[in-house]
Scaffold this active site. Structure first.
Site, PDB file in Angstrom:
ATOM      1  N   ARG A 120       0.813  -1.241   0.000  1.00 11.58           N
ATOM      2  CA  ARG A 120       0.000   0.000   0.000  1.00 11.58           C
ATOM      3  C   ARG A 120       0.841   1.285   0.000  1.00 11.58           C
ATOM      4  NH1 ARG A 120      -2.686  -3.284   3.523  1.00 11.58           N
ATOM      5  NH2 ARG A 120      -4.494  -4.275   2.590  1.00 11.58           N
ATOM      6  N   LYS A 142       3.124  11.327 -11.667  1.00 15.53           N
ATOM      7  CA  LYS A 142       2.292  10.412 -12.474  1.00 15.53           C
ATOM      8  C   LYS A 142       3.084   9.129 -12.699  1.00 15.53           C
ATOM      9  CE  LYS A 142      -0.559  13.603 -15.141  1.00 15.53           C
ATOM     10  NZ  LYS A 142      -0.881  14.094 -16.500  1.00 15.53           N
ATOM     11  N   GLU A 184      10.198  18.023 -25.244  1.00 15.45           N
ATOM     12  CA  GLU A 184       9.459  18.391 -24.016  1.00 15.45           C
ATOM     13  C   GLU A 184       9.955  19.732 -23.478  1.00 15.45           C
ATOM     14  OE1 GLU A 184       6.837  16.850 -22.868  1.00 15.45           O
ATOM     15  OE2 GLU A 184       6.986  14.750 -23.458  1.00 15.45           O
ATOM     16  N   LYS A 226       7.414  22.944 -14.538  1.00 11.40           N
ATOM     17  CA  LYS A 226       6.575  21.803 -14.168  1.00 11.40           C
ATOM     18  C   LYS A 226       6.292  21.819 -12.668  1.00 11.40           C
ATOM     19  CE  LYS A 226       5.309  17.130 -14.813  1.00 11.40           C
ATOM     20  NZ  LYS A 226       5.378  15.898 -15.561  1.00 11.40           N
ATOM     21  N   GLU A 236      -4.308  17.281 -11.851  1.00 11.09           N
ATOM     22  CA  GLU A 236      -4.756  17.677 -13.193  1.00 11.09           C
ATOM     23  C   GLU A 236      -6.252  17.962 -13.287  1.00 11.09           C
ATOM     24  OE1 GLU A 236      -2.641  15.809 -16.489  1.00 11.09           O
ATOM     25  OE2 GLU A 236      -4.408  16.100 -17.734  1.00 11.09           O
ATOM     26  N   ARG A 240      -2.667  21.831 -15.097  1.00 14.22           N
ATOM     27  CA  ARG A 240      -1.693  20.777 -15.440  1.00 14.22           C
ATOM     28  C   ARG A 240      -1.935  20.224 -16.838  1.00 14.22           C
ATOM     29  NH1 ARG A 240       0.922  16.004 -11.643  1.00 14.22           N
ATOM     30  NH2 ARG A 240       2.229  15.146 -13.307  1.00 14.22           N
ATOM     31  N   ASN A 244       0.064  19.003 -21.673  1.00 12.32           N
ATOM     32  CA  ASN A 244      -0.221  18.056 -22.747  1.00 12.32           C
ATOM     33  C   ASN A 244      -0.241  18.727 -24.124  1.00 12.32           C
ATOM     34  OD1 ASN A 244      -0.494  15.778 -21.040  1.00 12.32           O
ATOM     35  ND2 ASN A 244      -2.480  16.551 -20.389  1.00 12.32           N
ATOM     36  N   HIS A 247       0.014  16.671 -27.265  1.00 13.48           N
ATOM     37  CA  HIS A 247      -0.049  15.255 -26.902  1.00 13.48           C
ATOM     38  C   HIS A 247      -1.229  14.507 -27.521  1.00 13.48           C
ATOM     39  CE1 HIS A 247       3.183  16.269 -24.276  1.00 13.48           C
ATOM     40  NE2 HIS A 247       3.172  15.116 -23.648  1.00 13.48           N
ATOM     41  N   HIS A 251      -0.284  11.391 -29.424  1.00 11.04           N
ATOM     42  CA  HIS A 251      -0.690  10.035 -29.029  1.00 11.04           C
ATOM     43  C   HIS A 251      -1.309   9.288 -30.204  1.00 11.04           C
ATOM     44  CE1 HIS A 251      -0.794  10.822 -24.412  1.00 11.04           C
ATOM     45  NE2 HIS A 251       0.403  10.485 -24.851  1.00 11.04           N
ATOM     46  N   HIS A 264       8.112   9.134 -28.129  1.00 11.27           N
ATOM     47  CA  HIS A 264       7.078  10.049 -27.633  1.00 11.27           C
ATOM     48  C   HIS A 264       7.422  11.512 -27.989  1.00 11.27           C
ATOM     49  CE1 HIS A 264       4.116  11.653 -24.844  1.00 11.27           C
ATOM     50  NE2 HIS A 264       5.065  12.351 -24.242  1.00 11.27           N
TER      51      HIS A 264
HETATM   52  P1  NAD Z   1      12.725   5.274 -22.029  1.00 10.23           P
HETATM   53  O1  NAD Z   1      12.547   5.128 -20.594  1.00 10.23           O
HETATM   54  O2  NAD Z   1      12.238   4.175 -22.910  1.00 10.23           O
HETATM   55  O3  NAD Z   1      14.261   5.544 -22.324  1.00 10.23           O
HETATM   56  C1  NAD Z   1      14.679   5.691 -23.659  1.00 10.23           C
HETATM   57  C2  NAD Z   1      15.844   4.749 -24.003  1.00 10.23           C
HETATM   58  O4  NAD Z   1      17.035   5.283 -23.443  1.00 10.23           O
HETATM   59  C3  NAD Z   1      15.697   3.363 -23.457  1.00 10.23           C
HETATM   60  O5  NAD Z   1      16.224   2.451 -24.377  1.00 10.23           O
HETATM   61  C4  NAD Z   1      16.566   3.406 -22.201  1.00 10.23           C
HETATM   62  O6  NAD Z   1      17.022   2.151 -21.799  1.00 10.23           O
HETATM   63  C5  NAD Z   1      17.687   4.272 -22.673  1.00 10.23           C
HETATM   64  N1  NAD Z   1      18.431   4.974 -21.653  1.00 10.23           N
HETATM   65  C6  NAD Z   1      17.957   5.544 -20.529  1.00 10.23           C
HETATM   66  N2  NAD Z   1      18.928   6.251 -19.915  1.00 10.23           N
HETATM   67  C7  NAD Z   1      20.032   6.092 -20.652  1.00 10.23           C
HETATM   68  C8  NAD Z   1      21.353   6.579 -20.549  1.00 10.23           C
HETATM   69  N3  NAD Z   1      21.703   7.443 -19.595  1.00 10.23           N
HETATM   70  N4  NAD Z   1      22.256   6.203 -21.480  1.00 10.23           N
HETATM   71  C9  NAD Z   1      21.884   5.372 -22.493  1.00 10.23           C
HETATM   72  N5  NAD Z   1      20.649   4.909 -22.670  1.00 10.23           N
HETATM   73  C10 NAD Z   1      19.731   5.267 -21.762  1.00 10.23           C
HETATM   74  O7  NAD Z   1      12.022   6.601 -22.585  1.00 10.23           O
HETATM   75  P2  NAD Z   1      11.843   8.074 -21.995  1.00 10.23           P
HETATM   76  O8  NAD Z   1      11.756   8.949 -23.178  1.00 10.23           O
HETATM   77  O9  NAD Z   1      12.797   8.378 -20.945  1.00 10.23           O
HETATM   78  O10 NAD Z   1      10.396   7.994 -21.323  1.00 10.23           O
HETATM   79  C11 NAD Z   1       9.252   7.693 -22.062  1.00 10.23           C
HETATM   80  C12 NAD Z   1       8.219   7.143 -21.133  1.00 10.23           C
HETATM   81  O11 NAD Z   1       7.913   8.129 -20.157  1.00 10.23           O
HETATM   82  C13 NAD Z   1       6.896   6.771 -21.777  1.00 10.23           C
HETATM   83  O12 NAD Z   1       6.479   5.539 -21.277  1.00 10.23           O
HETATM   84  C14 NAD Z   1       5.952   7.871 -21.350  1.00 10.23           C
HETATM   85  O13 NAD Z   1       4.618   7.423 -21.239  1.00 10.23           O
HETATM   86  C15 NAD Z   1       6.503   8.223 -20.008  1.00 10.23           C
HETATM   87  N6  NAD Z   1       6.201   9.585 -19.574  1.00 10.23           N
HETATM   88  C16 NAD Z   1       5.671   9.745 -18.346  1.00 10.23           C
HETATM   89  C17 NAD Z   1       5.401  11.004 -17.884  1.00 10.23           C
HETATM   90  C18 NAD Z   1       4.897  11.184 -16.490  1.00 10.23           C
HETATM   91  O14 NAD Z   1       4.505  12.292 -16.122  1.00 10.23           O
HETATM   92  N7  NAD Z   1       4.910  10.157 -15.688  1.00 10.23           N
HETATM   93  C19 NAD Z   1       5.663  12.124 -18.673  1.00 10.23           C
HETATM   94  C20 NAD Z   1       6.212  11.924 -19.935  1.00 10.23           C
HETATM   95  C21 NAD Z   1       6.480  10.651 -20.387  1.00 10.23           C
HETATM   96  N1  GLY Z   2       3.527  14.826 -18.591  1.00  8.97           N
HETATM   97  C1  GLY Z   2       2.357  15.518 -18.226  1.00  8.97           C
HETATM   98  C2  GLY Z   2       2.154  15.626 -16.747  1.00  8.97           C
HETATM   99  O1  GLY Z   2       2.981  15.232 -15.979  1.00  8.97           O
HETATM  100  O2  GLY Z   2       1.134  16.089 -16.344  1.00  8.97           O
END
Ligand code: NAD
Ligand code: GLY
Length: 361
Positions: A120, A142, A184, A226, A236, A240, A244, A247, A251, A264
């Site tokens: 939990r 998130k 971003e 942010k 949100e 917030r 997006n 987005h 998406h 993305h």
């Molecule tokens: P990712 O986590 O897939 O990382 C991208 C690639 O880089 C992967 O292959 C990873 O292994 C590699 N990598 C990571 N760090 C590295 C480093 N220092 N050196 C070499 N390789 C490295 O992608 P991302 O762009 O970081 O994140 C995308 C994800 O984040 C999506 O799932 C998206 O939905 C999510 N997201 C969440 C939020 C949120 O608010 N929670 C906001 C935006 C995106």
């Molecule tokens: N990436 C959008 C948010 O965190 O609200």
């Protein structure tokens, strides 16, 4: 070199440390009240950085275990989430443990959701290692996983104890991923800060080249935006949603092409161009403004058009977006460059045109 920002959430206030070659043990120690620390990472990041974190934590007298997941958006699912729970239970971790996410947004989202739900809720630390995760996913709480019927459809809000963003870790990041993070960063400028856009226009070449000092400044300014927005509207209900920008279009591109085909950041870059185009058709911004938006994305090595997706499929995917409310698509558009707003009042034909204008012929 280190800068600190705070996400002001009352008792859950937490810092974001931004710098280069940060001292892990000294800086993390105050945020690690628990003895047990589970590092969650993937098979790309683990060989690069896991040992450094294991050593630093063991130096602090912590009991550590490392859960290494397969790398990729397609593994952001319930089966891999369960691997984290397996590791926590197998290692005998209890309620007084900390989950530390070491990786990009995929790892941060999954580890955060595991921390939100294991027993939990246990403590959580974000160590984002991609530019995108440093400026976006690690901040704001998130977390979640994908469902075969939709991205990020299952999750929870889980704020970390601390976000620890070290620019030195970006050295190993592929260029395409760096550009995705820049999308971003540019988003923050377009939605709320014209001065930041001017700064980016002067510094984009150094950012693309991986200049750590400039990257730290861009991460700081992005996280400041942010953090302010999250502090005002954590769950949100309003402001917030501006985060997006691009987005809903993006998406649709990601969903149609299959997750992981386009990054993305690449998809939302095109999405932001489409949003700018629609804003221009609505008389809100000028054609020169749209060109300015396209130009900064091009200089950041990002696409400004997407493959030729049939328009009905595109609209269908847009209507599945989480921001659809009571059947009506809500879009983030630009009142001016540096000022975004949310609306469901736009002409659908103009929206179609904005999409068609940015499909590859
Ligand atoms: P990712 O986590 O897939 O990382 C991208 C690639 O880089 C992967 O292959 C990873 O292994 C590699 N990598 C990571 N760090 C590295 C480093 N220092 N050196 C070499 N390789 C490295 O992608 P991302 O762009 O970081 O994140 C995308 C994800 O984040 C999506 O799932 C998206 O939905 C999510 N997201 C969440 C939020 C949120 O608010 N929670 C906001 C935006 C995106
Ligand atoms: N990436 C959008 C948010 O965190 O609200």
């Amino acid at each position: 070199m280190m800068q600190t920002l705070y996400v002001e959430l009352g008792e859950r206030r937490y810092p974001i440390y931004i710098g280069s070659q940060l001292d892990i043990a000294t800086l993390l120690s105050p945020y690690l009240p628990n003895k047990q620390v589970m590092i969650v990472t993937n098979d790309t990041v683990a060989p690069l950085y896991a040992k450094t974190y294991e050593d630093a934590l063991q130096h602090l007298g912590k009991t550590t275990a490392t859960c290494i997941l397969p790398d990729g958006e397609r593994y952001k699912n319930i089966e891999c989430l369960n691997l984290i729970f397996d590791a926590l239970l197998r290692e005998g971790f209890n309620r007084d443990c900390t989950v530390l996410a070491l990786g990009g947004g995929v790892i941060g989202d999954m580890a955060g959701f595991a921390a939100a739900s294991f027993q939990r809720g246990v403590d959580f630390i974000q160590v984002p290692t991609t530019l995108l995760s440093q400026v976006d996913s690690s901040v704001g709480g998130k977390t979640g996983i994908n469902h075969p019927l939709g991205k990020n459809m299952i999750g929870a809000f889980k704020q970390p104890n601390i976000v620890f963003a070290d620019m030195a870790q970006l050295k190993t990041l592929p260029l395409r991923e760096l550009s995705a993070g820049l999308a971003e960063i540019i988003k923050y400028a377009l939605l709320g800060d014209i001065d930041f856009l001017i700064w980016l226009e002067s510094n984009i070449d150094e950012l693309v080249a991986g200049d750590e000092e400039k990257l730290a400044e861009a991460v700081y300014r992005s996280c400041a935006h942010k953090a302010r927005i999250v502090a005002n509207d954590e769950k949100e209900h309003g402001e917030r949603a501006l985060l997006n920008l691009g987005h809903t279009f993006g998406h649709a591109i990601e969903s149609y092409l299959g997750y992981g085909t386009w990054l993305h950041g690449e998809a939302i870059a095109v999405g932001m161009v489409m949003a700018a185009d629609l804003s221009c058709q609505m008389g809100l911004i000028s054609a020169e403004d749209v060109e300015r938006v396209k130009h900064i994305f091009q200089r950041a090595k990002l696409p400004i058009r997407c493959p030729n997706i049939p328009i009905d499929d595109f609209l269908n995917y847009m209507s599945h977006d989480k921001k659809v409310l009571n059947g009506s698509i809500r879009l983030i558009l630009l009142k001016s460059i540096g000022e975004a707003f949310i609306t469901n009042r736009f002409d659908i034909n103009m929206m179609k045109q904005a999409i068609l204008n940015h499909l590859e012929q």
